[in-house]
Write a protein that holds these residues in place. Structure first.
Motif, short mmCIF file in Angstrom:
data_model
loop_
_atom_site.label_atom_id
_atom_site.label_comp_id
_atom_site.label_asym_id
_atom_site.label_seq_id
_atom_site.Cartn_x
_atom_site.Cartn_y
_atom_site.Cartn_z
N GLY A 51 -1.67 3.58 2.44
CA GLY A 51 -1.75 3.26 3.50
C GLY A 51 -2.18 1.45 3.47
O GLY A 51 -1.76 1.03 4.52
N VAL A 52 -3.10 1.18 2.46
CA VAL A 52 -3.11 -0.49 2.50
C VAL A 52 -1.87 -1.39 2.28
O VAL A 52 -1.54 -2.12 2.87
CB VAL A 52 -4.23 -0.78 1.27
N LYS A 54 1.20 -0.18 3.39
CA LYS A 54 1.99 -0.35 4.62
C LYS A 54 1.27 -1.06 5.78
O LYS A 54 1.99 -1.47 6.19
CB LYS A 54 1.74 1.51 5.05
N GLU A 55 0.04 -1.17 5.58
CA GLU A 55 -0.61 -2.04 6.60
C GLU A 55 -0.31 -3.50 6.31
O GLU A 55 0.00 -4.41 7.39
CB GLU A 55 -2.15 -1.79 6.55
N ARG A 56 -0.21 -4.01 5.09
CA ARG A 56 0.30 -5.29 4.68
C ARG A 56 1.65 -5.58 5.00
O ARG A 56 1.99 -6.81 5.16
CB ARG A 56 -0.38 -5.60 3.28
N THR A 57 2.49 -4.86 4.53
CA THR A 57 4.07 -4.95 4.60
C THR A 57 4.70 -4.30 5.97
O THR A 57 5.75 -4.77 6.17
CB THR A 57 4.40 -4.62 3.20
N GLY A 58 4.10 -3.51 6.40
CA GLY A 58 4.72 -2.72 7.44
C GLY A 58 5.81 -1.58 7.14
O GLY A 58 6.32 -1.24 8.06
#
Length: 105
Positions: A51-52, A54-58
């Motif tokens: 999740g982290v 995904k949030e940082r890279t999209g």
């Protein structure tokens, strides 16, 4: 993902044979318990890490790379354990055989 599943599920029978083949008795039970504990821990940690990422890279590509790296780390750790265990068993076997030879002299 389907091809990865073939690889992961194809390895499972061989993997679960090791905890009872290497140690004996209560050590085998302890090794199975440790594997289960680490598996439960990873089911909590890995989704958070993915999740982290995904949030940082999209994208989920980094999360899948994370899982691949953890799989590679598991292979390295398992290889080291098997090699160390095998060398320790050889030392014990050689010492036992040498002790038996000396006792018969």
């Amino acid at each position: 993902m389907c091809l990865a599943s073939f690889g992961v599920f194809g390895v499972l029978p061989g993997f679960w044979g090791l905890p009872t083949a290497l140690p004996a008795g209560t050590a085998a039970a302890g090794s199975i318990a440790l594997i289960n504990a680490l598996g439960n821990l990873s089911s909590v940690v890995n989704p958070a890490v993915i999740g982290v990422i995904k949030e940082r890279t999209g994208e989920f590509n980094g999360g899948l790379l994370w899982l691949a790296l953890m799989g590679a780390l598991a292979i390295v750790v398992l290889t080291v354990i098997v090699r160390l265990w095998g060398s320790a068993e050889r030392r014990v076997t050689v010492a036992t055989v040498e002790g038996n030879v000396d006792a018969h002299r």
